[in-house]
Design a protein around this motif. Sequence first.
Motif, short mmCIF file in Angstrom:
data_model
loop_
_atom_site.label_atom_id
_atom_site.label_comp_id
_atom_site.label_asym_id
_atom_site.label_seq_id
_atom_site.Cartn_x
_atom_site.Cartn_y
_atom_site.Cartn_z
N ASP A 190 -6.69 -10.50 2.30
CA ASP A 190 -7.27 -11.79 1.75
C ASP A 190 -6.30 -12.63 1.32
OD1 ASP A 190 -6.26 -10.90 -0.69
OD2 ASP A 190 -8.21 -9.68 -1.70
N ASP A 191 -6.84 -13.95 0.57
CA ASP A 191 -5.79 -15.06 0.49
C ASP A 191 -4.59 -14.79 -0.73
OD1 ASP A 191 -5.78 -17.34 1.94
OD2 ASP A 191 -7.63 -18.19 1.08
N ALA A 192 -5.18 -13.50 -1.49
CA ALA A 192 -4.17 -13.10 -2.69
C ALA A 192 -3.12 -12.25 -1.98
CB ALA A 192 -4.73 -12.58 -3.72
N GLY A 193 -3.40 -11.65 -0.87
CA GLY A 193 -2.54 -10.72 -0.17
C GLY A 193 -2.77 -9.16 -0.34
N THR A 194 -3.95 -8.89 -0.87
CA THR A 194 -4.47 -7.87 -1.07
C THR A 194 -5.19 -7.16 0.19
OG1 THR A 194 -5.24 -8.23 -3.21
CG2 THR A 194 -6.27 -6.10 -2.19
N LEU A 195 -4.64 -6.06 0.57
CA LEU A 195 -5.18 -5.31 1.89
C LEU A 195 -5.92 -4.14 1.43
CD1 LEU A 195 -2.05 -5.20 3.93
CD2 LEU A 195 -3.41 -7.03 3.75
N CYS A 196 -6.99 -3.79 2.27
CA CYS A 196 -7.83 -2.75 2.06
C CYS A 196 -7.94 -1.84 3.42
CB CYS A 196 -9.06 -3.19 1.57
SG CYS A 196 -9.37 -3.62 0.31
N VAL A 197 -7.78 -0.69 3.40
CA VAL A 197 -7.76 0.33 4.75
C VAL A 197 -9.01 1.04 4.70
CG1 VAL A 197 -6.78 1.89 6.38
CG2 VAL A 197 -5.36 0.24 4.95
N SER A 208 -7.39 3.33 1.34
CA SER A 208 -6.39 2.97 0.57
C SER A 208 -6.48 1.36 0.38
CB SER A 208 -4.89 3.18 1.11
OG SER A 208 -5.10 2.61 2.44
N LYS A 209 -5.98 0.82 -1.05
CA LYS A 209 -5.91 -0.54 -1.40
C LYS A 209 -4.29 -0.88 -1.68
CE LYS A 209 -8.51 -3.80 -3.85
NZ LYS A 209 -9.83 -3.89 -4.76
N ILE A 210 -3.89 -1.77 -0.78
CA ILE A 210 -2.45 -2.30 -0.88
C ILE A 210 -2.63 -3.60 -1.87
CG2 ILE A 210 -0.61 -2.95 0.06
CD1 ILE A 210 -1.80 -1.58 2.40
N PRO A 211 -1.79 -3.37 -3.08
CA PRO A 211 -1.99 -4.43 -4.09
C PRO A 211 -1.42 -5.67 -3.44
CG PRO A 211 -0.61 -2.75 -4.95
CD PRO A 211 -1.16 -2.33 -3.79
N ALA A 241 -0.98 3.41 6.75
CA ALA A 241 -2.64 3.09 6.69
C ALA A 241 -3.28 3.97 5.87
CB ALA A 241 -3.16 2.96 7.95
N ALA A 242 -2.78 5.34 5.83
CA ALA A 242 -3.35 6.55 5.19
C ALA A 242 -3.28 6.46 3.69
CB ALA A 242 -2.79 7.84 5.73
N THR A 243 -1.91 6.05 3.12
CA THR A 243 -1.23 6.16 1.71
C THR A 243 -1.28 4.73 1.33
OG1 THR A 243 1.02 6.21 2.32
CG2 THR A 243 -0.30 8.36 2.29
N GLY A 244 -1.05 3.53 1.99
CA GLY A 244 -0.72 2.40 1.46
C GLY A 244 0.81 2.12 1.18
#
Length: 336
Positions: A190-197, A208-211, A241-244
């Motif tokens: 997303d635009d903020a830079g958050t990633l979700c796997v 996992s959710k990468i802040p 991907a598994a752990t972020g």
Amino acid sequence: MYRKEKSLQLRSSSAALYNNLSVLRRPGRPLACCCAVHGPGLSLVSADADGEGFSHRQLQAKEGGMALSASLLTQAAWCVLPSRVLLVLTSQKGIQMYESDGSIMVYWHALDVTEHPPAQAVFARGIAAAGGHFICVGTSSGLVLVFDIPPKGTNITVSEVLEQHHDAITDIAAELGQAPDGAGDLVTADDAGTLCVWSTGEEFILLSKIPAFGCSCPSVKLWNGIVAAGYGNGQIRLYEAATGLLRAEVNAHARWIYALDVAPQTGKLLSGAEDSFVHVWKLSRDLDTDDVEIEHCHAECVTDTQVCGARFCDPEGNSFAVTGYDLSEIFRYSRA
């Protein structure tokens, strides 16, 4: 080394949008189809069967049915599923799905403008095929719509809505290689830079959710359990991907990264940015230490061009295509 080949002409120029190039690879052909968007229109270029000539098609953003609108397109991408290939367009009004050649619109999904605050832009963006029979599309509110695609026909339905993001979706990518056990097979940014796997299936599961770290993530890819993310500060970051967990980071570009792509058979990574450069990298995993490694392979300066789209044209990464803001052509490069 890559060398420049003859460019493909577009009927209109390319807009300065993230990931503004899609390439449909056909088995046994050097290049099948390319497309890029500008304003309310999509320019689609298809290679003839003999590979010598090209045909052009223009598609327009629609409100549904046959009514034309002034809606601006935000992205276009081919989604390759085991049973069919669809061309998906996103815009300020909704999501259009066509047969792969753009000849027939098979589905239209209107965005609900009333759900958004009056001052907030409304659009869809981020497109990926996933899980064998799903197509995922992001929205400006942070929702990811999961469409269940039948093997044929128009009975397409929204099967699930993913609600982990709070900012506009920028990109969505499915696993392009072989995912390790428990690594997930879809990543959203997303635009903020958050990633979700996510792990896809009849029910999508967040793994996992990468802040975010204060920088937008316009483009993301997933290969063999490695998340490759391109950021507005010019960095490429590689995550597990598994752990972020962050495994590597490279100061790849001097300006905003607009596009990433991965060649699934070799792990080559392509990056294009506002700084006029396109880089080719090589991703790998050390079998002894399990470290994730990235190696620089090639740099190409597309002079005086704000690169907005970059895609490999074959699964091995032996050729790639590039679009630039306000350019009415697609540059092509191949291994010398």
